[in-house]
Design a protein around this motif. Sequence first.
Motif, mmCIF file in Angstrom:
data_model
loop_
_atom_site.group_PDB
_atom_site.id
_atom_site.type_symbol
_atom_site.label_atom_id
_atom_site.label_comp_id
_atom_site.label_asym_id
_atom_site.label_seq_id
_atom_site.Cartn_x
_atom_site.Cartn_y
_atom_site.Cartn_z
ATOM 1 N N GLU A 59 0.827 -1.200 0.000
ATOM 2 C CA GLU A 59 0.000 0.000 0.000
ATOM 3 C C GLU A 59 0.862 1.252 0.000
ATOM 4 O O GLU A 59 2.016 1.221 0.407
ATOM 5 C CB GLU A 59 -0.937 0.019 1.204
ATOM 6 N N PHE A 60 0.281 2.322 -0.467
ATOM 7 C CA PHE A 60 0.939 3.618 -0.428
ATOM 8 C C PHE A 60 0.514 4.345 0.844
ATOM 9 O O PHE A 60 -0.653 4.277 1.236
ATOM 10 C CB PHE A 60 0.554 4.466 -1.643
ATOM 11 N N GLN A 61 1.454 5.017 1.447
ATOM 12 C CA GLN A 61 1.187 5.820 2.635
ATOM 13 C C GLN A 61 1.434 7.278 2.284
ATOM 14 O O GLN A 61 2.400 7.589 1.586
ATOM 15 C CB GLN A 61 2.126 5.402 3.785
ATOM 16 N N PRO A 62 0.603 8.187 2.813
ATOM 17 C CA PRO A 62 0.866 9.603 2.521
ATOM 18 C C PRO A 62 2.171 10.055 3.136
ATOM 19 O O PRO A 62 2.551 9.598 4.225
ATOM 20 C CB PRO A 62 -0.320 10.332 3.164
ATOM 21 N N LEU A 63 2.869 10.929 2.422
ATOM 22 C CA LEU A 63 4.106 11.496 2.950
ATOM 23 C C LEU A 63 3.742 12.612 3.920
ATOM 24 O O LEU A 63 2.671 13.208 3.841
ATOM 25 C CB LEU A 63 4.950 12.063 1.808
ATOM 26 N N ARG A 64 4.658 12.891 4.816
ATOM 27 C CA ARG A 64 4.439 14.021 5.727
ATOM 28 C C ARG A 64 4.399 15.296 4.903
ATOM 29 O O ARG A 64 5.142 15.462 3.944
ATOM 30 C CB ARG A 64 5.582 14.131 6.723
ATOM 31 N N GLU A 65 3.537 16.191 5.317
ATOM 32 C CA GLU A 65 3.454 17.473 4.614
ATOM 33 C C GLU A 65 4.633 18.338 5.019
ATOM 34 O O GLU A 65 5.037 18.351 6.175
ATOM 35 C CB GLU A 65 2.148 18.164 4.962
ATOM 36 N N ALA A 66 5.196 19.039 4.046
ATOM 37 C CA ALA A 66 6.309 19.950 4.338
ATOM 38 C C ALA A 66 5.819 21.041 5.274
ATOM 39 O O ALA A 66 4.733 21.578 5.120
ATOM 40 C CB ALA A 66 6.851 20.544 3.058
ATOM 41 N N GLY A 67 6.643 21.350 6.250
ATOM 42 C CA GLY A 67 6.166 22.207 7.281
ATOM 43 C C GLY A 67 6.549 23.591 7.287
ATOM 44 O O GLY A 67 6.224 24.460 7.924
#
Length: 67
Positions: A59-67
């Motif tokens: 499965e694909f997991q969302p990447l952390r959003e750039a902060g």
Amino acid sequence: MSETVRLRREEPGLTQADLAERTGLKQWAVARFEAGGTMPTVPELVRLAEALEMGLSVEFQPLREAG
């Protein structure tokens, strides 16, 4: 993942050579994967799962959003 494959292979007493024969892989490829030295391709993972009578979930997991 490699430890899961090794444990599942050992449950019924299969050798690395047995698993290699069931999957069409070379014994050394099974050994390297179980030792954590390589990562099989998705088609190889499918063959390993089928040979060990296991399901495979990718499965694909969302990447952390750039902060």
